[in-house]
Design an enzyme around this catalytic site. Sequence first.
Site, PDB file in Angstrom:
ATOM      1  CE  LYS A  44      26.887  37.819  37.153  1.00 55.28           C
ATOM      2  NZ  LYS A  44      26.363  37.214  38.408  1.00 55.28           N
ATOM      3  N   GLY A  85      26.723  37.585  32.300  1.00 53.44           N
ATOM      4  CA  GLY A  85      26.178  37.169  33.578  1.00 53.44           C
ATOM      5  C   GLY A  85      25.349  35.912  33.530  1.00 53.44           C
TER       6      GLY A  85
END
Length: 333
Positions: free
Chosen positions: A202, A228
């Site tokens: 992420k 993200g």
Amino acid sequence: MAYSTRLASSLRSALAALHRAAPRQCRGLSTPQGSEPSFNLGGIFPPLTTPFSATQEVDYAQLEGNLRRYASIPFRGLVVLGSNGEYPYLASRERVEVVSCVRRALPRDRLLLAGSGCESTQATIELTVSMAEAGADVALVVTPCYYRGAMSTAALVHHYTEVGDASPIPVVLYSVPANTGLDLPMEAVITLAQHPNIIGIKDSGGDITRMGLMVHKTRQEDFQVLAGSAGFLLASYAVGASGGVCALANVLGDALCQLEHLCRKGQWQEARDLQHRLIEPNTAVTRRFGIPGLKKAMEWFGYYGGPCRAPLAPLSPAQVEELRSTFSANGWL
């Protein structure tokens, strides 16, 4: 090490048998043609906020209420104990209890990613094992950052390799330089992508060039890149990201799933129009007003937001009005 590689491998095999990767809507965005990830992360994941009562205790009843509403949205899964979950403010006992609560309420076909990153490798391994025991499918491990000056590529590769070796569940790397002051180096990502138990990252930095290069450099690995933030979700899909872990999904989950669907179908004009309407609200509930702003916005859309834990302070009346105006100006209120 307290948990042997052999034990971890056995646990991984047992848990992997419980999960089936959902079919991708189309090929070609994050994996090489003819290849499918063994553990599919494709889709939208809201990083859940942690509901607190007026006395700042975790409010599990309100958490369950939010989960019931999220069940009607086609999320790939949920993230608990990320930055938006006020993870640093929760005691270890609370962290495990929150994961257990979410697991009980979450259908088995939806993934549960749980934050387990700590400052030391040993503590990270111990918490990751606890998260697996509580029902997490994947561990989301943020970069250790307190001694960031010593966090060289070699140090970070060693840390994540040890965690990956010992974890009974797959690991997703988590780079969030706005909070940690540390961007996980590209060289570390490329090396760690080769680890059989590290399945993705992420990336919350917002550097699309970096994200595209990650996808390109790890294309031969069983590794996926997750955006993200909702502010650069379309751009992330365009360079090959698999999905997104987006704070705004706590508020506008249906819209973000629609954006993903449009990108998968190649309907780029419609996707652009929708992305444009999401940029300012996303900035408002992330960089501008943070978690207090996110929780306030949740209340306008029928979810429980509630207070944050101190020292996070509530918005002022003027900030609330500015936040509301941002959503209204983009057609959401």
